[in-house]
Write an enzyme that holds these catalytic residues in place. Sequence first.
Site, PDB file in Angstrom:
ATOM      1  N   ARG A  36       0.820  -1.208   0.000  1.00  0.00           N
ATOM      2  CA  ARG A  36       0.000   0.000   0.000  1.00  0.00           C
ATOM      3  C   ARG A  36       0.857   1.264   0.000  1.00  0.00           C
ATOM      4  NH1 ARG A  36      -3.210  -3.073  -1.449  1.00  0.00           N
ATOM      5  NH2 ARG A  36      -5.245  -3.581  -0.577  1.00  0.00           N
ATOM      6  N   CYS A  72      12.845 -14.789  -7.095  1.00  0.00           N
ATOM      7  CA  CYS A  72      12.149 -15.159  -5.861  1.00  0.00           C
ATOM      8  C   CYS A  72      13.032 -15.907  -4.863  1.00  0.00           C
ATOM      9  CB  CYS A  72      10.909 -15.986  -6.185  1.00  0.00           C
ATOM     10  SG  CYS A  72       9.716 -15.096  -7.210  1.00  0.00           S
ATOM     11  N   CYS A  79      -2.847 -18.959  -5.122  1.00  0.00           N
ATOM     12  CA  CYS A  79      -1.752 -18.142  -5.635  1.00  0.00           C
ATOM     13  C   CYS A  79      -1.258 -17.193  -4.544  1.00  0.00           C
ATOM     14  CB  CYS A  79      -2.213 -17.314  -6.830  1.00  0.00           C
ATOM     15  SG  CYS A  79      -2.940 -18.263  -8.184  1.00  0.00           S
ATOM     16  N   CYS A  80       0.055 -17.033  -4.432  1.00  0.00           N
ATOM     17  CA  CYS A  80       0.590 -16.119  -3.432  1.00  0.00           C
ATOM     18  C   CYS A  80       0.285 -14.672  -3.812  1.00  0.00           C
ATOM     19  CB  CYS A  80       2.092 -16.321  -3.269  1.00  0.00           C
ATOM     20  SG  CYS A  80       3.077 -15.811  -4.692  1.00  0.00           S
ATOM     21  N   GLY A  84      -0.948  -5.874  -7.328  1.00  0.00           N
ATOM     22  CA  GLY A  84      -1.278  -6.693  -8.484  1.00  0.00           C
ATOM     23  C   GLY A  84      -0.210  -7.721  -8.806  1.00  0.00           C
TER      24      GLY A  84
END
Length: 433
Positions: A15, A78, A209-210, A111
């Site tokens: 955020r 990742c 989904c993460c 997103g």
Amino acid sequence: MYVVGVGMSKFIKPRGEVDYPEFGLEASVKALNDAKITYDEIQYAACGYVYGDSTAGQRVLYQLGMTQIPVINVNNNCSTGSTALLQARIAVGSGMVDCAMALGFERMARGSLTSTYSDRTNPMDHVTMVMAGEKGFEPKAPGAAQIFGNAGIGYMEKYGATEEHMAKIAEKNHRHSSKNPYSQFRDIYSLEQIKQSPKVYGPLTKLQCCPTSDGAGCVIVASEAFVKKHNLMDQAVEICAQSMATDSPRLLTTDAIQWAGFDMTVSAAKEAFATAKITPNDVQVVELHDCFSANELLTYDALGLTAPGKAHTLIDSGDNTYGGKYVINPSGGLISKGHPLGATGLAQCTELTWQLRGWAGDRQVPNCKYALQHNVGLGGAVVVGIYKKANGNATQPHVGYNPAIEARPITQEDYNKACSKAKNRAEFLEAKL
């Protein structure tokens, strides 16, 4: 080689309300306090993040002191967090230093993940082209979801697993996450709710989904001499083995399972178990890279937790959760805990350290002796680590609360205990904490 201090921030939705220097400071202060040392004892730091400008690691650590130590910035997709941990371990293991820090943090956009640069070759173009030629490419679906979704479809077609097995993985991880105060999501969902959530790609629904996440994790690694000198053996966790691998040529074949980096996990796991001189049967707790439920399914096979093609039988038997052979992702995993890319591998190590110390409260895995970590990044790189408690002595949290079961913010007192006491100490936070 030992882990002597761990810490992490709560993982939250992106955020823009908290910036990476604050996340990184919180995790590093907690790790230093856990290790009962100040930043003056850190001789080397590896800092991992995927999204951000160069030398962001220095920007975080200068808040603790400008001690002129080497600071290496790491980006390995990742698997960035565990790659930073690997660098810290190598620095200590080589004898170059006695104490090193691995710090990972991320401030992400809302997103699904997207490519940052459109004016140069995408590092994933090779496998994407293979996949597009075999399966087509859906412009509206996230690329990573298509790679892992197709890998899951490939596993189902080859071995007889079903979409229900993948949904059960997500149900388990959301359930586990409800007991983790650091998790981005703590809601429990029924199997039907998992299956009926919006479709993302193929068998994958939204709750499989993460999410994108903000947060940080930190691990402090030290030599045996350092551990003994500072009387840390009772809380120390030994790194029995740690192995990194990259993709095999089978990545570029028509086998969709390989597009998710299956072979590199197999290679790293075999090397790690051989180095540790144990087998998967000796492990009790596992933190593995469940960016999508399909990847957790594949990884059971790749790590050797099941015989080839039998990953779904582990789910059917209940041997992937409490009361079974293994407890896999007691933290909630990436699916529910969250996935700030640079922090994930270090959060996995933090959870496993707490488990081996016996601090994990309601999510504690009983009789925990060996712990297994798996952190993968497409492109690709994977790190597999094996840990055990250094000795059998019980240890209790010494920071005034149990950080494994309570996600408190840091205080001015916490910061004062952790930061450099030398004259070159930075003063960035004096007015903020």
